[in-house]
Design an enzyme around this catalytic site. Structure first.
Site, short mmCIF file in Angstrom:
data_model
loop_
_atom_site.label_atom_id
_atom_site.label_comp_id
_atom_site.label_asym_id
_atom_site.label_seq_id
_atom_site.Cartn_x
_atom_site.Cartn_y
_atom_site.Cartn_z
CE LYS A 164 34.76 -38.28 22.33
NZ LYS A 164 34.67 -37.83 20.96
CE LYS B 132 29.88 -33.39 16.32
NZ LYS B 132 31.22 -33.72 16.80
CE LYS C 289 32.23 -31.73 24.65
NZ LYS C 289 32.83 -31.72 23.31
N1 AQP Z 1 29.47 -28.10 24.13
C1 AQP Z 1 30.31 -27.38 23.39
N2 AQP Z 1 30.46 -26.06 23.62
C2 AQP Z 1 31.30 -25.31 22.85
N3 AQP Z 1 32.04 -25.84 21.86
C3 AQP Z 1 31.93 -27.14 21.60
N4 AQP Z 1 32.50 -27.95 20.69
C4 AQP Z 1 32.06 -29.22 20.86
N5 AQP Z 1 31.17 -29.26 21.87
C5 AQP Z 1 31.07 -27.99 22.35
C6 AQP Z 1 33.45 -27.50 19.68
O1 AQP Z 1 32.95 -27.89 18.41
C7 AQP Z 1 34.05 -28.15 17.54
C8 AQP Z 1 33.87 -29.46 16.86
O2 AQP Z 1 33.92 -30.49 17.81
P1 AQP Z 1 34.33 -31.93 17.32
O3 AQP Z 1 33.34 -32.41 16.36
O4 AQP Z 1 35.72 -31.90 16.83
O5 AQP Z 1 34.35 -32.87 18.57
P2 AQP Z 1 34.09 -32.68 20.07
O6 AQP Z 1 34.84 -31.51 20.60
O7 AQP Z 1 34.37 -34.00 20.74
O8 AQP Z 1 32.52 -32.36 20.04
P3 AQP Z 1 31.31 -33.23 20.50
O9 AQP Z 1 30.07 -32.54 20.02
O10 AQP Z 1 31.42 -33.49 21.96
O11 AQP Z 1 31.48 -34.59 19.68
P4 AQP Z 1 31.53 -36.07 20.18
O12 AQP Z 1 30.25 -36.27 20.95
O13 AQP Z 1 31.61 -36.91 18.95
O14 AQP Z 1 32.75 -36.20 21.03
C9 AQP Z 1 35.32 -28.10 18.40
O15 AQP Z 1 35.95 -26.85 18.21
C10 AQP Z 1 34.79 -28.21 19.80
O16 AQP Z 1 35.63 -27.56 20.74
#
Ligand code: AQP
Length: 333
Positions: free
Chosen positions: A115, A200, A197
């Site tokens: 990040k 969102k 990965k």
């Molecule tokens: N691609 C993924 N596959 C499986 N699990 C995923 N998680 C996120 N992306 C995937 C799981 O979703 C939960 C919530 O995630 P988060 O909102 O805490 O943040 P993150 O892990 O950083 O998810 P994002 O979607 O990638 O958000 P941004 O883009 O804001 O950084 C967690 O349990 C995560 O493991």
């Protein structure tokens, strides 16, 4: 543990529209813990501000994330569903735990490295100490299990290290939590760059299938998904695109990779991608329907936020005050 009841905690950031990665890696699995554990599921809005957010969108997504929890089957009578910033103990314990977390440990976190590269103009201290706030989220509830996708495993492991360090000074203060990951779906990959990965916050919306995408968008995105050379539907390390789509298909149908290979033997990528789109759209349709009903009653969602925050505070207060007492903070009742 709280008393003799085991505890499950997890959270999702309202940092974008939720994806099928968030769904398959995390939220879909939350309800299986409802019967056996005391469950806390939090919308972690304080984590989201480590990256700049538009306030109106953050507010909207906070409601939406809570509504999605319920639309994905979490009954608010059986689960404590709440918003992180409404329970001030999270931020307070995070400050204390900052004093028990080493700079070197935080420097090794891969999410921070990723990040801070992505948001090079805003490498703020919150982005760096994000895992400490996450440790506070988990430890406040004396959590035994944390259902997460694999990207969050490293943060739960750091949380264990912090809790163990504190417990060495103040025995038995915290329960040591375990991360729990689904067998299939712990890392859903981008549809455009399948070695990355699905996230969102990805700016390329074609790379991501959102839980709330309509049927046409879901099918179109899977049709356009990057696949690999060759035409065989087969899971392999050198076929990350097809393997990812097979994982999604497997998660939604319950079929094994071998069964999927047999089902699509002799058929091309076109048929397979359409099938992945259709099973995804079919599985998400009831969630979307329930979500629309829940979002139509904002007052009910706000009542739930209030009730959830009160329930969560009751437990959070107990752990925070125990920690404060051990530290020597004056407590006047
Ligand atoms: N691609 C993924 N596959 C499986 N699990 C995923 N998680 C996120 N992306 C995937 C799981 O979703 C939960 C919530 O995630 P988060 O909102 O805490 O943040 P993150 O892990 O950083 O998810 P994002 O979607 O990638 O958000 P941004 O883009 O804001 O950084 C967690 O349990 C995560 O493991």
């Amino acid at each position: 543990m709280f008393g003799d009841q085991k505890v499950c905690f997890s959270g999702v950031q309202p940092s974008g529209n939720l994806t099928i990665g968030n769904y398959l890696g995390a939220i879909r699995n939350f309800s299986e813990f409802s019967e056996l554990y005391k469950t806390f599921y939090c919308v972690v809005d304080e984590h989201a501000i480590t990256v700049r957010q538009n306030p109106a969108e953050l507010r909207r997504r906070t409601y939406e994330t809570l509504a999605l929890y319920m639309a994905c089957g979490l009954d608010p009578e059986k689960n404590t569903l709440y918003v992180q910033s409404m329970v001030h103990e999270h931020a307070e314990l995070a400050w204390i735990l900052n004093c028990y977390t080493m700079f070197g440990e935080l420097s090794r976190m891969t999410q921070f490295k990723d990040k801070s590269t992505k948001h090079a103009d805003n490498v703020n201290a919150g982005l760096f100490t994000y895992p400490v706030l996450m440790a506070a989220d988990i430890l406040l509830y004396q959590t035994d299990v944390v259902p997460v996708g694999i990207d969050q495993k490293q943060h739960v492991e750091l949380c264990r290290d912090i809790a163990t360090r504190v417990n060495q000074i103040y025995p038995d203060l915290f329960t040591i939590p375990e991360p729990i990951m689904p067998k299939s779906g712990k890392k859903i990959m981008s549809l455009v760059e399948p070695t990355k990965k699905m996230s969102k916050s990805d700016e390329n919306t074609n790379a991501v299938v959102y839980i709330l995408d309509d049927r046409d968008a879901i099918i179109r995105k899977f049709k356009r998904a990057v696949t690999d050379s060759g035409a065989e539907v087969r899971a392999a390390e050198d076929k990350p695109g097809v393997t990812n789509l097979m994982t999604v298909y497997s998660c939604f149908t319950g079929k094994s990779m071998e069964e999927i290979e047999r089902e699509f033997a002799g058929k091309g990528y076109g048929d397979f991608k359409l099938a992945v789109g259709e099973v995804t759209a079919d599985a998400l349709a009831p969630v979307q329907k329930r979500f629309a009903e829940l979002m139509a009653d904002k007052a009910a969602l706000e009542a739930q936020m209030k009730k959830g925050a009160e329930e969560a505070s009751y437990y959070a207060r107990r752990t925070l005050s125990k920690m404060q007492k051990k530290l020597g903070f004056v407590q006047i009742h």
